[in-house]
Design a protein around this motif. Structure first.
Motif, PDB file in Angstrom:
ATOM      1  N   ALA A   1       0.835  -1.208   0.000  1.00  0.00           N
ATOM      2  CA  ALA A   1       0.000   0.000   0.000  1.00  0.00           C
ATOM      3  C   ALA A   1       0.865   1.252   0.000  1.00  0.00           C
ATOM      4  CB  ALA A   1      -0.939  -0.016   1.203  1.00  0.00           C
ATOM      5  N   THR A   2       1.960   1.214   0.767  1.00  0.00           N
ATOM      6  CA  THR A   2       2.884   2.352   0.808  1.00  0.00           C
ATOM      7  C   THR A   2       3.565   2.554  -0.538  1.00  0.00           C
ATOM      8  OG1 THR A   2       3.287   2.037   3.175  1.00  0.00           O
ATOM      9  CG2 THR A   2       4.919   3.306   1.942  1.00  0.00           C
ATOM     10  N   GLU A   3       4.014   1.469  -1.136  1.00  0.00           N
ATOM     11  CA  GLU A   3       4.689   1.556  -2.433  1.00  0.00           C
ATOM     12  C   GLU A   3       3.747   2.083  -3.515  1.00  0.00           C
ATOM     13  OE1 GLU A   3       6.189  -2.329  -3.154  1.00  0.00           O
ATOM     14  OE2 GLU A   3       7.793  -2.185  -1.655  1.00  0.00           O
ATOM     15  N   LEU A   4       2.469   1.733  -3.400  1.00  0.00           N
ATOM     16  CA  LEU A   4       1.483   2.213  -4.372  1.00  0.00           C
ATOM     17  C   LEU A   4       1.072   3.659  -4.104  1.00  0.00           C
ATOM     18  CD1 LEU A   4      -0.893  -0.894  -4.634  1.00  0.00           C
ATOM     19  CD2 LEU A   4       0.772  -0.121  -6.343  1.00  0.00           C
ATOM     20  N   GLY A   5       1.359   4.150  -2.904  1.00  0.00           N
ATOM     21  CA  GLY A   5       0.890   5.475  -2.525  1.00  0.00           C
ATOM     22  C   GLY A   5      -0.619   5.517  -2.392  1.00  0.00           C
ATOM     23  N   HIS A   6      -1.207   4.381  -1.982  1.00  0.00           N
ATOM     24  CA  HIS A   6      -2.664   4.285  -1.885  1.00  0.00           C
ATOM     25  C   HIS A   6      -3.178   5.133  -0.720  1.00  0.00           C
ATOM     26  CE1 HIS A   6      -6.669   2.519  -1.989  1.00  0.00           C
ATOM     27  NE2 HIS A   6      -6.324   1.911  -3.118  1.00  0.00           N
ATOM     28  N   LEU A   7      -4.233   5.891  -0.974  1.00  0.00           N
ATOM     29  CA  LEU A   7      -4.766   6.799   0.048  1.00  0.00           C
ATOM     30  C   LEU A   7      -5.553   6.064   1.128  1.00  0.00           C
ATOM     31  CD1 LEU A   7      -5.934   9.765  -2.233  1.00  0.00           C
ATOM     32  CD2 LEU A   7      -3.789   9.507  -0.940  1.00  0.00           C
ATOM     33  N   GLN A   8      -5.990   4.843   0.839  1.00  0.00           N
ATOM     34  CA  GLN A   8      -6.743   4.055   1.815  1.00  0.00           C
ATOM     35  C   GLN A   8      -6.089   2.674   1.938  1.00  0.00           C
ATOM     36  OE1 GLN A   8     -10.714   4.643  -0.114  1.00  0.00           O
ATOM     37  NE2 GLN A   8     -11.293   5.527   1.867  1.00  0.00           N
ATOM     38  N   PRO A   9      -5.033   2.576   2.730  1.00  0.00           N
ATOM     39  CA  PRO A   9      -4.292   1.320   2.849  1.00  0.00           C
ATOM     40  C   PRO A   9      -5.154   0.137   3.271  1.00  0.00           C
ATOM     41  CG  PRO A   9      -3.090   3.121   3.882  1.00  0.00           C
ATOM     42  CD  PRO A   9      -4.449   3.648   3.545  1.00  0.00           C
ATOM     43  N   GLN A  10      -6.192   0.383   4.048  1.00  0.00           N
ATOM     44  CA  GLN A  10      -7.033  -0.721   4.507  1.00  0.00           C
ATOM     45  C   GLN A  10      -7.731  -1.422   3.351  1.00  0.00           C
ATOM     46  OE1 GLN A  10      -7.058  -2.162   7.447  1.00  0.00           O
ATOM     47  NE2 GLN A  10      -5.452  -0.692   8.003  1.00  0.00           N
ATOM     48  N   GLN A  11      -7.991  -0.700   2.281  1.00  0.00           N
ATOM     49  CA  GLN A  11      -8.581  -1.349   1.106  1.00  0.00           C
ATOM     50  C   GLN A  11      -7.602  -2.333   0.483  1.00  0.00           C
ATOM     51  OE1 GLN A  11     -10.045   1.528  -1.678  1.00  0.00           O
ATOM     52  NE2 GLN A  11     -11.716   2.229  -0.355  1.00  0.00           N
ATOM     53  N   VAL A  12      -6.336  -1.932   0.423  1.00  0.00           N
ATOM     54  CA  VAL A  12      -5.317  -2.831  -0.116  1.00  0.00           C
ATOM     55  C   VAL A  12      -5.175  -4.062   0.778  1.00  0.00           C
ATOM     56  CG1 VAL A  12      -2.865  -3.056  -0.690  1.00  0.00           C
ATOM     57  CG2 VAL A  12      -4.083  -0.910  -1.181  1.00  0.00           C
ATOM     58  N   ILE A  13      -5.190  -3.853   2.083  1.00  0.00           N
ATOM     59  CA  ILE A  13      -5.042  -4.965   3.022  1.00  0.00           C
ATOM     60  C   ILE A  13      -6.247  -5.903   2.939  1.00  0.00           C
ATOM     61  CG2 ILE A  13      -4.911  -5.575   5.472  1.00  0.00           C
ATOM     62  CD1 ILE A  13      -3.251  -3.019   5.862  1.00  0.00           C
ATOM     63  N   ALA A  14      -7.444  -5.335   2.803  1.00  0.00           N
ATOM     64  CA  ALA A  14      -8.649  -6.169   2.695  1.00  0.00           C
ATOM     65  C   ALA A  14      -8.617  -7.003   1.415  1.00  0.00           C
ATOM     66  CB  ALA A  14      -9.895  -5.287   2.728  1.00  0.00           C
ATOM     67  N   PHE A  15      -8.244  -6.365   0.305  1.00  0.00           N
ATOM     68  CA  PHE A  15      -8.157  -7.107  -0.954  1.00  0.00           C
ATOM     69  C   PHE A  15      -7.059  -8.165  -0.863  1.00  0.00           C
ATOM     70  CE2 PHE A  15      -6.121  -7.757  -5.075  1.00  0.00           C
ATOM     71  CZ  PHE A  15      -7.205  -8.141  -5.853  1.00  0.00           C
ATOM     72  N   GLY A  16      -5.912  -7.775  -0.277  1.00  0.00           N
ATOM     73  CA  GLY A  16      -4.803  -8.703  -0.165  1.00  0.00           C
ATOM     74  C   GLY A  16      -5.102  -9.889   0.730  1.00  0.00           C
ATOM     75  N   THR A  17      -5.923  -9.672   1.751  1.00  0.00           N
ATOM     76  CA  THR A  17      -6.303 -10.778   2.638  1.00  0.00           C
ATOM     77  C   THR A  17      -7.057 -11.849   1.862  1.00  0.00           C
ATOM     78  OG1 THR A  17      -6.423  -9.283   4.536  1.00  0.00           O
ATOM     79  CG2 THR A  17      -7.552 -11.402   4.727  1.00  0.00           C
ATOM     80  N   ASN A  18      -8.001 -11.413   1.035  1.00  0.00           N
ATOM     81  CA  ASN A  18      -8.744 -12.374   0.211  1.00  0.00           C
ATOM     82  C   ASN A  18      -7.811 -13.093  -0.765  1.00  0.00           C
ATOM     83  OD1 ASN A  18     -11.225 -11.767   1.410  1.00  0.00           O
ATOM     84  ND2 ASN A  18     -11.602 -10.069   0.004  1.00  0.00           N
ATOM     85  N   LEU A  19      -6.833 -12.365  -1.285  1.00  0.00           N
ATOM     86  CA  LEU A  19      -5.876 -12.984  -2.204  1.00  0.00           C
ATOM     87  C   LEU A  19      -5.048 -14.053  -1.489  1.00  0.00           C
ATOM     88  CD1 LEU A  19      -4.383 -13.147  -4.901  1.00  0.00           C
ATOM     89  CD2 LEU A  19      -2.955 -11.237  -4.136  1.00  0.00           C
ATOM     90  N   LEU A  20      -4.593 -13.763  -0.283  1.00  0.00           N
ATOM     91  CA  LEU A  20      -3.824 -14.744   0.483  1.00  0.00           C
ATOM     92  C   LEU A  20      -4.651 -16.001   0.752  1.00  0.00           C
ATOM     93  CD1 LEU A  20      -2.062 -12.398   3.076  1.00  0.00           C
ATOM     94  CD2 LEU A  20      -0.977 -13.579   1.152  1.00  0.00           C
ATOM     95  N   ILE A  21      -5.910 -15.814   1.090  1.00  0.00           N
ATOM     96  CA  ILE A  21      -6.788 -16.963   1.346  1.00  0.00           C
ATOM     97  C   ILE A  21      -6.947 -17.796   0.086  1.00  0.00           C
ATOM     98  CG2 ILE A  21      -9.150 -17.630   1.923  1.00  0.00           C
ATOM     99  CD1 ILE A  21      -9.238 -15.161   3.767  1.00  0.00           C
ATOM    100  N   ASP A  22      -7.134 -17.118  -1.055  1.00  0.00           N
ATOM    101  CA  ASP A  22      -7.281 -17.831  -2.330  1.00  0.00           C
ATOM    102  C   ASP A  22      -6.015 -18.619  -2.660  1.00  0.00           C
ATOM    103  OD1 ASP A  22      -8.623 -18.333  -4.980  1.00  0.00           O
ATOM    104  OD2 ASP A  22      -6.863 -17.226  -5.679  1.00  0.00           O
ATOM    105  N   LEU A  23      -4.854 -18.024  -2.430  1.00  0.00           N
ATOM    106  CA  LEU A  23      -3.600 -18.717  -2.712  1.00  0.00           C
ATOM    107  C   LEU A  23      -3.419 -19.927  -1.803  1.00  0.00           C
ATOM    108  CD1 LEU A  23      -1.202 -15.670  -3.258  1.00  0.00           C
ATOM    109  CD2 LEU A  23      -2.146 -17.192  -5.003  1.00  0.00           C
TER     110      LEU A  23
END
Length: 255
Positions: A220-242
């Motif tokens: 999220a920091t590297e992307l400069g995302h204004l709402q890091p929690q959105q990245v973390i929420a999306f990433g959590t689902n990705l980790l579960i899928d993997l």
């Protein structure tokens, strides 16, 4: 050198390159032709089975010349048949760089086709998982553990799309990222990745590896995302899928 060794060398040199190396004088050509055809045809058949897309794309004479060039110039390290695709890939990497007829994606496509067999015979899986691995562990608080049979690959060409109807002559501006892995049923699977997912996998392979929360926060920091929690929420689902796919084996306790 003893006579029988000189005879063997002349014999094998002729089989490799019959146009440039003369056959032993005391063996009639009818007999030599049997060996020439047997060696070449078996090698061509084995390579065609391991590199079916390349075999299908190249004109017949181009394919035969490629096989002959491999037989003539390459010196194999391993005598094992399962290692033949790796030997062919090594030949393309180090010797076959001088034929303008070869498509520009030849080496990358060969690597992509080799990966499937390489995974199937790989001994990269550990005999036992780490003692503190939790298959159902928390992927955010814990440190996700990637399967050694999940390979994160990048190519200049979209090798997974190349076929008779698509043969790019120039590499696209953006590289192609692919995850190739063995699923829980030991079947080879391919998954196209975007740059963010590939970056996540790279972070999880670091030593020491971060926990899932920290890895996603860094992205999220590297992307400069204004709402890091959105990245973390999306990433959590990705980790579960993997983890469901068998790419992630579980999690180690965070430190």
């Amino acid at each position: 050198m003893p006579d029988f060794m000189r005879q063997q060398q002349r014999f094998s040199a002729h089989l490799r390159d019959p146009e440039r190396a003369s056959a032993p004088a005391d063996i009639e050509d009818r007999r030599m032709k049997i060996y020439r055809d047997l060696i070449f045809n078996n090698l061509s058949s084995l390579l065609a089975g391991n590199f079916p897309v390349i075999h299908r794309l190249l004109p017949r004479e181009h394919w035969r010349e490629l096989v002959r060039d491999f037989l003539r110039r390459h010196r194999a390290v391993s005598p094992l048949f399962p290692e033949l695709p790796r030997e062919f890939l090594d030949f393309l990497s180090h010797h076959r760089r001088d034929d303008p007829r070869d498509p520009p994606f030849l080496l990358e496509l060969a690597h992509y086709e080799w990966v499937e067999m390489a995974l199937q015979i790989s001994d990269g899986a550990p005999n036992e998982p780490p003692a503190d691995l939790m298959p159902d562990g928390d992927l955010l608080a814990g440190r996700p553990v990637l399967s050694p049979l999940a390979w994160n690959l990048s190519y200049r060409y979209p090798v997974h799309r190349i076929g008779p109807d698509y043969q790019p002559q120039q590499a696209p501006e953006q590289p192609t990222h692919l995850l190739v892995y063995l699923d829980r049923n030991e079947q080879v699977r391919f998954m196209e990745l975007n740059a963010v997912t590939q970056r996540l996998l790279i972070l999880l392979q670091q030593q020491p590896a971060p926990n899932g929360q920290d890895a996603l926060a860094q992205i999220a920091t590297e992307l400069g995302h204004l709402q890091p929690q959105q990245v973390i929420a999306f990433g959590t689902n990705l980790l579960i899928d993997l983890r469901v796919r068998g790419v992630i084996l579980g999690a180690l306790r965070g430190v």
